[in-house]
Design a protein around this motif. Structure first.
Motif, PDB file in Angstrom:
ATOM      1  N   GLY A  62       0.771  -1.233   0.000  1.00  0.00           N
ATOM      2  CA  GLY A  62       0.000   0.000   0.000  1.00  0.00           C
ATOM      3  C   GLY A  62       0.800   1.279   0.000  1.00  0.00           C
ATOM      4  O   GLY A  62       0.250   2.335  -0.322  1.00  0.00           O
ATOM      5  N   THR A  63       2.091   1.250   0.365  1.00  0.00           N
ATOM      6  CA  THR A  63       2.848   2.498   0.457  1.00  0.00           C
ATOM      7  C   THR A  63       3.602   2.832  -0.826  1.00  0.00           C
ATOM      8  O   THR A  63       4.255   3.868  -0.898  1.00  0.00           O
ATOM      9  CB  THR A  63       3.846   2.436   1.634  1.00  0.00           C
ATOM     10  OG1 THR A  63       4.797   1.394   1.402  1.00  0.00           O
ATOM     11  CG2 THR A  63       3.113   2.182   2.937  1.00  0.00           C
ATOM     12  N   ASN A  85      -4.529   0.242  -2.487  1.00  0.00           N
ATOM     13  CA  ASN A  85      -4.015  -0.542  -1.377  1.00  0.00           C
ATOM     14  C   ASN A  85      -4.302  -2.021  -1.593  1.00  0.00           C
ATOM     15  O   ASN A  85      -5.418  -2.407  -1.927  1.00  0.00           O
ATOM     16  CB  ASN A  85      -4.661  -0.089  -0.069  1.00  0.00           C
ATOM     17  CG  ASN A  85      -4.014  -0.734   1.127  1.00  0.00           C
ATOM     18  OD1 ASN A  85      -2.816  -0.615   1.317  1.00  0.00           O
ATOM     19  ND2 ASN A  85      -4.800  -1.439   1.928  1.00  0.00           N
ATOM     20  N   GLU A 120      -3.132   8.918 -11.044  1.00  0.00           N
ATOM     21  CA  GLU A 120      -2.048   8.748 -10.083  1.00  0.00           C
ATOM     22  C   GLU A 120      -0.938   9.737 -10.399  1.00  0.00           C
ATOM     23  O   GLU A 120      -0.545   9.908 -11.554  1.00  0.00           O
ATOM     24  CB  GLU A 120      -1.510   7.316 -10.125  1.00  0.00           C
ATOM     25  CG  GLU A 120      -0.442   7.036  -9.097  1.00  0.00           C
ATOM     26  CD  GLU A 120      -0.085   5.557  -8.999  1.00  0.00           C
ATOM     27  OE1 GLU A 120       0.901   5.230  -8.302  1.00  0.00           O
ATOM     28  OE2 GLU A 120      -0.797   4.738  -9.619  1.00  0.00           O
ATOM     29  N   ALA A 152      -6.243   8.475  -2.026  1.00  0.00           N
ATOM     30  CA  ALA A 152      -5.122   8.096  -1.164  1.00  0.00           C
ATOM     31  C   ALA A 152      -3.928   9.016  -1.362  1.00  0.00           C
ATOM     32  O   ALA A 152      -3.678   9.529  -2.469  1.00  0.00           O
ATOM     33  CB  ALA A 152      -4.704   6.653  -1.443  1.00  0.00           C
ATOM     34  N   PHE A 196       0.213   8.467  -0.379  1.00  0.00           N
ATOM     35  CA  PHE A 196       1.103   7.411   0.076  1.00  0.00           C
ATOM     36  C   PHE A 196       2.541   7.800  -0.205  1.00  0.00           C
ATOM     37  O   PHE A 196       2.821   8.714  -1.006  1.00  0.00           O
ATOM     38  CB  PHE A 196       0.770   6.078  -0.612  1.00  0.00           C
ATOM     39  CG  PHE A 196       0.868   6.106  -2.112  1.00  0.00           C
ATOM     40  CD1 PHE A 196       2.050   5.745  -2.761  1.00  0.00           C
ATOM     41  CD2 PHE A 196      -0.214   6.494  -2.894  1.00  0.00           C
ATOM     42  CE1 PHE A 196       2.143   5.766  -4.149  1.00  0.00           C
ATOM     43  CE2 PHE A 196      -0.136   6.516  -4.279  1.00  0.00           C
ATOM     44  CZ  PHE A 196       1.055   6.151  -4.907  1.00  0.00           C
ATOM     45  N   GLN A 236       7.045   6.580   0.567  1.00  0.00           N
ATOM     46  CA  GLN A 236       8.069   5.775   1.227  1.00  0.00           C
ATOM     47  C   GLN A 236       9.387   6.536   1.194  1.00  0.00           C
ATOM     48  O   GLN A 236       9.761   7.136   0.182  1.00  0.00           O
ATOM     49  CB  GLN A 236       8.230   4.418   0.543  1.00  0.00           C
ATOM     50  CG  GLN A 236       9.123   3.454   1.301  1.00  0.00           C
ATOM     51  CD  GLN A 236       9.210   2.106   0.623  1.00  0.00           C
ATOM     52  OE1 GLN A 236      10.081   1.883  -0.213  1.00  0.00           O
ATOM     53  NE2 GLN A 236       8.320   1.186   0.989  1.00  0.00           N
ATOM     54  N   ARG A 270       0.440   5.501   4.363  1.00  0.00           N
ATOM     55  CA  ARG A 270      -0.697   5.627   3.453  1.00  0.00           C
ATOM     56  C   ARG A 270      -1.893   6.173   4.218  1.00  0.00           C
ATOM     57  O   ARG A 270      -2.228   5.687   5.305  1.00  0.00           O
ATOM     58  CB  ARG A 270      -1.073   4.272   2.839  1.00  0.00           C
ATOM     59  CG  ARG A 270      -2.200   4.370   1.809  1.00  0.00           C
ATOM     60  CD  ARG A 270      -2.587   3.009   1.242  1.00  0.00           C
ATOM     61  NE  ARG A 270      -3.540   3.164   0.169  1.00  0.00           N
ATOM     62  CZ  ARG A 270      -3.225   3.304  -1.116  1.00  0.00           C
ATOM     63  NH1 ARG A 270      -1.946   3.306  -1.466  1.00  0.00           N
ATOM     64  NH2 ARG A 270      -4.143   3.451  -2.037  1.00  0.00           N
ATOM     65  N   ASN A 278      -5.916   6.822   3.455  1.00  0.00           N
ATOM     66  CA  ASN A 278      -6.874   6.350   2.459  1.00  0.00           C
ATOM     67  C   ASN A 278      -8.296   6.714   2.866  1.00  0.00           C
ATOM     68  O   ASN A 278      -8.673   6.613   4.032  1.00  0.00           O
ATOM     69  CB  ASN A 278      -6.782   4.826   2.332  1.00  0.00           C
ATOM     70  CG  ASN A 278      -6.989   4.336   0.920  1.00  0.00           C
ATOM     71  OD1 ASN A 278      -6.029   4.143   0.209  1.00  0.00           O
ATOM     72  ND2 ASN A 278      -8.240   4.126   0.517  1.00  0.00           N
ATOM     73  N   TYR A 329       0.854   2.025   7.697  1.00  0.00           N
ATOM     74  CA  TYR A 329       2.278   2.338   7.615  1.00  0.00           C
ATOM     75  C   TYR A 329       3.071   1.039   7.574  1.00  0.00           C
ATOM     76  O   TYR A 329       2.555  -0.044   7.901  1.00  0.00           O
ATOM     77  CB  TYR A 329       2.720   3.189   8.813  1.00  0.00           C
ATOM     78  CG  TYR A 329       2.419   2.573  10.152  1.00  0.00           C
ATOM     79  CD1 TYR A 329       3.345   1.744  10.794  1.00  0.00           C
ATOM     80  CD2 TYR A 329       1.194   2.806  10.793  1.00  0.00           C
ATOM     81  CE1 TYR A 329       3.069   1.170  12.023  1.00  0.00           C
ATOM     82  CE2 TYR A 329       0.911   2.225  12.023  1.00  0.00           C
ATOM     83  CZ  TYR A 329       1.851   1.420  12.628  1.00  0.00           C
ATOM     84  OH  TYR A 329       1.566   0.840  13.845  1.00  0.00           O
ATOM     85  N   THR A 383      -1.586  -2.467   8.110  1.00  0.00           N
ATOM     86  CA  THR A 383      -2.343  -2.031   6.948  1.00  0.00           C
ATOM     87  C   THR A 383      -3.795  -2.482   7.074  1.00  0.00           C
ATOM     88  O   THR A 383      -4.229  -2.935   8.137  1.00  0.00           O
ATOM     89  CB  THR A 383      -1.676  -2.550   5.657  1.00  0.00           C
ATOM     90  OG1 THR A 383      -2.358  -2.020   4.513  1.00  0.00           O
ATOM     91  CG2 THR A 383      -1.686  -4.070   5.596  1.00  0.00           C
TER      92      THR A 383
END
Length: 816
Positions: A160-161, A166, A378, A448, A450, A452, A468, A470, A522, A543
């Motif tokens: 998900g990150t 997700n 996205e 979302a 997100f 990293q 993340r 959401n 996370y 998650t």
């Protein structure tokens, strides 16, 4: 109907594709920028045999990615005949695929992903399917032929990150070949038994100094594997057409824009599950399968399912049209890379099924045409520094699904579907012509943020925290209008005994379920480079899987009103732990990767079967706690350019830790529901009392084997043919899976026994791009089931899908 749904008339003239190489020879050449490209040409690896992947949205070596990942190159897919996800599971031991038709398809990793055997538009997938960074929300897409694929990455564990949507179980990341600024072409033609023909072709080249284009198509046809004595046709056939076009514009060194469109049309006479056997339930003995069939002088064409004969009498259709357009723009700046992916996808599903699975007129019409529109946007920005790197993303998803259902009962339905104690059960006119017309709607929104961070604490130690945020919202409508054979409206208020009996089989309902929620998740990964060739890593992820809504009907109260409390289900809460080791040794001749994992899920979204006789499908509910844990390994060795071998395995212990209100197996169903102070009867005891529900805590999850192994090897010898240098090669691959449960609640009647498959290929290829080989799949002609199922009514009938018998053929390929 969408304008893309006009089936093109094409003539496919094809030779050529695919020089067989092992997965470890597939590479994705790319820049150091984020995700380098949505796809690139599969090519021979460098001297170090580095496999490049985009699992973390940037191009990097698979051995440096602290994720459990399997990488399969496009050429290996061609060699192994893995032209869809169903075949992919034969070379990826942690992947599980089950499909009774394109809509009713489950793709799970490590035993989790989607509720097994449940068709419901109102829940999310736990395994994400991405093609060139575009999320495919309909799992029906997983049944499509791979088209012009460069590489497939199967990522295990939560994603998900780093990914737009997700996913809690993993992701299948498919990368297609991209347009090239040098002219090239490839194609392939295969023929085999069962009337199998498959043709693939692609061509790519420059349009101008800044524009390149690529066009690809594929066509697959095969006679069905099951003969229907009623229609005189072979059913469960393959009839697939796929097209893909891409245009790449590179106006500057730091900017590229890729416009892509695809269309797939499947139109087989499909899909039927056939008679496998019977097992005693708690229904009165004179109302179980053997007695009911004898009373109507009915006999199935064969009681051996591997004779592959049926007599289903309803129309069968599995028309499946999927297509879409995407626009991907990537800008490299002095500080990082900005990527935008805009996509629209559509899905049009036109099914017809025989829901009683026999030649009797019980359910004479069952169809649920469905249409979907999906929009995604996205944005990602990534930066790679000497010590600090990061990726930040935003994702928006909007989906609309509209389904129109029709189900009609026939003159044999009363005996099979009415309560055995009903005095009307022997009156064929009660249910004859009973029809439910359904309107099902879903509006699904997901937003979302997100990201990293990668912090290289030292040259060896890296920390990667991710997050993340959401928001999910689902709004639905389920409306079922029921009329009987006399044209009367069946209502919940009617007290006439015939109407009461009819609505016990097809219940009128109308409700509008809703779900909305915010979630924060996370993860944290630590990786340590023990040596240049050994990487150790550990991950913890907190998650979730979004909540869902029921869109197949729900139980009713004493007044006949839908119980709205079960209209929606809570999100899954997931705690995931993983540790792994990635190693190469013997001068990088050999690769061995190991991983240990444990995933704990609270409020697991599972299938529950309504105890009312007439509800033909289950609904979604929350099991208290599920756990999947185990170990995986991947080993590959390439001592010379003339020989390579691989071995992979997975142990997966996927268990309902606590599920106290679960549906009961068929052997504990069918009788009068036990009342206060009463004791349920024994399993399979006809005429006894049945529990209202069952505690299946500690039982194995459906659809997953505890043990699975895949293996393969290929060897070659130099050979000149017609003055052309080349090589003669022999390849073998195989897989073995232990037994698995094919029912949401484990049943003695629905265990699929373990099976082993072996495949062979033998051919010649030369340096000019020619490749010709013969192949045999399922060499030992193993008889096994892809899926077993329990039809409604608790009559003890068990149906299933026999898997493909031995198949063989010839492939001619060429590329330039």
């Amino acid at each position: 109907m969408h304008p893309i749904y006009v089936r093109p008339v094409v003539a496919v003239c094809a030779i050529a594709l695919a020089t067989p190489v092992a997965a470890q020879e597939s590479a994705l050449p790319g820049s150091n920028s984020e995700a380098s490209s949505p796809s690139t040409e599969s090519a021979t690896a460098s001297d170090d045999d580095i496999i490049l992947v985009n699992a973390r949205r940037r191009s990097e070596s698979a051995q440096q990615v602290p994720i459990a990942i399997s990488v399969i190159g496009g050429r290996k897919l061609d060699d192994l005949g893995a032209f869809n996800v169903q075949r992919l599971q034969q070379i990826s031991p942690s992947l599980n695929f089950f499909s009774s038709n394109p809509r009713n398809t489950a793709v799970n990793i490590r035993g989790i992903g989607v509720p097994f055997g449940l068709t419901n538009d109102g829940f999310d997938q736990g395994v994400g399917l991405y093609v060139d960074d575009v999320y495919f929300s309909r799992i029906a897409s997983a049944t499509l032929d791979f088209l012009d694929v460069a590489q497939i990455e199967v990522l295990r564990g939560p994603q998900g990150t780093l990914y737009g949507k997700n996913t809690t179980a993993g992701a299948i990341n498919i990368t297609t070949r991209r347009p090239t600024f040098t002219f090239e072409g490839r194609g392939e033609l295969s023929v085999g038994n069962l009337g199998f023909t498959q043709a693939k072709a692609s061509i790519s080249g420059p349009v101008s100094d800044t524009v390149a284009a690529r066009f690809a198509l594929s066509s697959t046809d095969r006679r069905g594997t099951i003969f229907n004595t009623t229609s005189g046709n072979y059913i469960n056939e393959q009839d697939n057409l796929g097209l893909r076009a891409q245009v790449l514009w590179e106006p500057a060194d730091n900017l590229e824009v890729l416009l892509a469109g695809d269309y797939t049309d499947q139109n087989p006479e499909c899909c039927a599950q056939i008679y496998v056997g019977t097992g005693l339930t708690q229904r009165p003995l004179n109302r179980q399968y053997a007695a009911l069939a004898a009373a109507q002088n009915y006999q199935v064409p064969s009681e051996n399912p591997f004779d592959r004969v049926t007599d289903v009498d309803a129309n069968l259709n599995a028309r499946n049209r999927i297509g879409g357009v995407s626009l991907r723009a990537q800008l490299d700046t002095a500080f990082g890379t900005l990527t935008s992916i805009t996509a629209w996808r559509a899905w049009d599903w036109l099914p017809e099924n025989d829901r009683d699975f026999t030649g009797l007129p019980i359910t004479i019409r069952s169809q649920n045409p469905s249409q979907q529109d999906q929009w995604t946007q996205e944005f990602r920005f990534s930066h790679e520094g000497d010590r600090i790197g990061f990726l930040l993303g935003a994702f928006a998803f909007e989906q609309k699904v509209r389904t129109q259902g029709t189900q009609e009962q026939g003159p044999a339905a009363s005996r099979w579907l009415l309560n055995p104690s009903s005095p009307l059960a022997d009156d064929p006119t009660v249910l004859d012509g009973l029809t439910a017309t359904n309107d099902i709607q879903l509006n699904n929104t997901s937003l979302a943020l997100f990201g990293q961070l990668t912090w290289k604490v030292t040259d060896s130690l890296s920390l990667q925290p991710g997050f993340r945020v959401n928001y999910d919202r689902k709004k639905g409508l389920y409306e079922s209008v029921v009329t009987n054979g006399d044209g009367q409206l069946v209502t919940s208020a009617e007290t006439d005994p015939r109407i009461v009996a009819q609505r016990g089989v097809l219940a009128p309902q109308r409700f509008e379920p809703e779900f909305s929620d915010w979630n924060f998740s996370y993860d944290l990964t630590a990786s340590y480079q023990l040596t240049d060739d050994i990487l150790a890593y550990a991950t913890y992820a907190k998650t979730f899987k979004p909540g869902g809504i029921n869109l197949n009907g729900v139980p009713t109260d004493a007044a006949g009103s839908p119980i709205l409390a079960v209209g929606s289900v809570r999100p899954e809460t997931v705690n995931h732990y993983e540790a792994g080791l990635k190693t190469q040794f013997a001068a990088r001749v050999a690769t061995l990767n190991l991983s240990l994992f444990r995933t704990d899920i609270d409020d697991y979204q599972a299938q529950v079967v309504n105890g009312q006789l007439g509800v033909l499908r289950g609904y979604l509910a929350n099991a208290e706690k599920v756990r999947t844990q185990g170990a995986e390994f991947d080993f590959e060795i390439r001592p010379s350019e003339r020989f390579n071998a691989y071995l992979g395995g997975a142990f997966t212990d996927a268990t309902y830790l606590r599920f106290t209100d679960a549906p009961c197996p068929p052997e504990l169903s069918g009788g009068t529901t036990v009342g206060t102070g009463q004791t349920p009867g024994g399993a399979g005891v006809p005429g006894s009392l049945s529990p209202a529900n069952c505690d299946i805590s500690g039982e194995q999850l459906p659809g997953v084997s505890k043990w699975s192994i895949t293996a393969g090897l290929e060897g070659s010898l130099p050979l000149s043919l017609l003055a052309r240098a080349g090589e003669l090669y022999l390849g073998m691959d195989g897989s073995w899976r232990a037994r698995l449960s094919s029912n949401p609640t484990p049943s003695a009647y629905t265990w699929i026994e373990g099976y082993a498959l072996a495949n062979l290929r033998f051919g010649f290829r030369n340096d000019d791009g020619l490749n010709a080989f013969v192949w045999v799949r399922n060499v030992l002609d193993e008889d096994y089931f892809e899926q077993l199922a329990v039809p409604s009514g608790n009559t003890g009938l068990i149906v299933g899908q026999p898997a493909d018998p031995r198949t063989y053929g010839l492939t001619l390929a060429y590329e330039f």
